[in-house]
Design an enzyme around this catalytic site. Structure first.
Site, PDB file in Angstrom:
ATOM      1  N   GLN A 165       0.860  -1.184   0.000  1.00 37.54           N
ATOM      2  CA  GLN A 165       0.000   0.000   0.000  1.00 37.54           C
ATOM      3  C   GLN A 165       0.893   1.230   0.000  1.00 37.54           C
ATOM      4  O   GLN A 165       1.804   1.343   0.820  1.00 37.54           O
ATOM      5  CB  GLN A 165      -0.891   0.006   1.243  1.00 37.54           C
ATOM      6  N   GLY A 219       7.017   6.253  -1.086  1.00 40.15           N
ATOM      7  CA  GLY A 219       8.310   5.629  -1.290  1.00 40.15           C
ATOM      8  C   GLY A 219       8.926   5.079  -0.024  1.00 40.15           C
ATOM      9  O   GLY A 219      10.140   4.907   0.057  1.00 40.15           O
ATOM     10  N   ARG A 220       8.106   4.805   0.969  1.00 41.88           N
ATOM     11  CA  ARG A 220       8.537   4.274   2.261  1.00 41.88           C
ATOM     12  C   ARG A 220       9.426   5.243   3.041  1.00 41.88           C
ATOM     13  O   ARG A 220      10.115   4.839   3.968  1.00 41.88           O
ATOM     14  CB  ARG A 220       9.249   2.916   2.089  1.00 41.88           C
ATOM     15  N   LEU A 221       9.394   6.507   2.668  1.00 42.17           N
ATOM     16  CA  LEU A 221      10.118   7.530   3.436  1.00 42.17           C
ATOM     17  C   LEU A 221       9.164   8.097   4.482  1.00 42.17           C
ATOM     18  O   LEU A 221       8.671   9.218   4.381  1.00 42.17           O
ATOM     19  CB  LEU A 221      10.660   8.633   2.513  1.00 42.17           C
TER      20      LEU A 221
END
Length: 212
Positions: A8, A189-191
């Site tokens: 997600q 972006g998983r940041l």
């Protein structure tokens, strides 16, 4: 089962050291109010992690009943596994997951029993069936059949009749006084944004950004 493509993408308002409330309880209140307004299922649900005397961890979901700057309060049977583990090691961790909002809050702290008067005040607010349930369940003990619980419930209904149900001596609350809180906001972006509050031991808090 390959779950590598199950993902997600997170998006939310960026979170920064300068944008959060310097008081972590006020920041928690703001996020909790937003989770409640969003009509999430059980916004007060929290995972409680405890460790027994041998260092073995366990987790379960409990419900936050109220909080203020002294801590986060939930109620349970004092003979339950969680209560026994807290008696052996009072350091616990809480996790609130508000995933539709791409948010989590982690709370580390020390658990202590609330007073009998405070437990009674909350107990009297519970629905009658929940009050009876506190008397019926010897939480975490092995029970062979559900029928035994149902029979015990009928016994308690007869015992107390239509009168006031007293507070069980084995039931009450715990308050978790935080030493650390972390606010997690999912990012693209998983940041992800992670803002940590650590107690300075003098009533104040130190804020830091953590790497995602």
């Amino acid at each position: 089962m390959d779950l590598s493509e199950l993902r997600q993408e997170y998006a939310g308002q960026p979170l920064d050291v300068d944008s959060v409330d310097p008081n972590p309880f006020q920041q928690f209140t703001a996020w909790f109010d937003q989770a409640s307004t969003a009509e999430l299922l059980e916004p007060n649900a929290m995972v409680l992690a405890t460790v027994d005397a041998d260092g073995r961890p366990s987790q379960r979901t409990v419900l936050l009943k109220y909080f203020d700057e002294s801590g986060f309060v939930f109620f349970t049977n004092y003979s339950s596994r969680k209560a026994q583990q807290i008696a052996a090691n009072s350091h616990v961790s809480l996790l609130f997951q508000w995933l539709p909002l791409h948010r989590q809050v982690e709370v580390d702290g020390v658990a202590t029993k609330v007073s009998s008067a405070e437990s009674l005040k909350y107990f009297l607010k519970r629905p009658r069936e929940s009050q009876l349930g506190a008397w019926v369940s010897r939480q975490s003990e092995v029970v062979s059949h559900r029928q035994l619980l149902e029979a015990k419930l009928e016994e308690m209904k007869t015992r107390f009749g239509k009168g006031e149900i007293p507070l069980p001596s084995f039931w009450g609350g715990f308050r978790i006084a935080p030493t650390r809180l972390e606010f997690w906001q999912g990012g693209p972006g998983r940041l992800h944004d992670r803002i940590e509050f650590r107690s300075d031991g003098r009533g104040g808090w130190n804020r830091s950004r953590l790497s995602p």
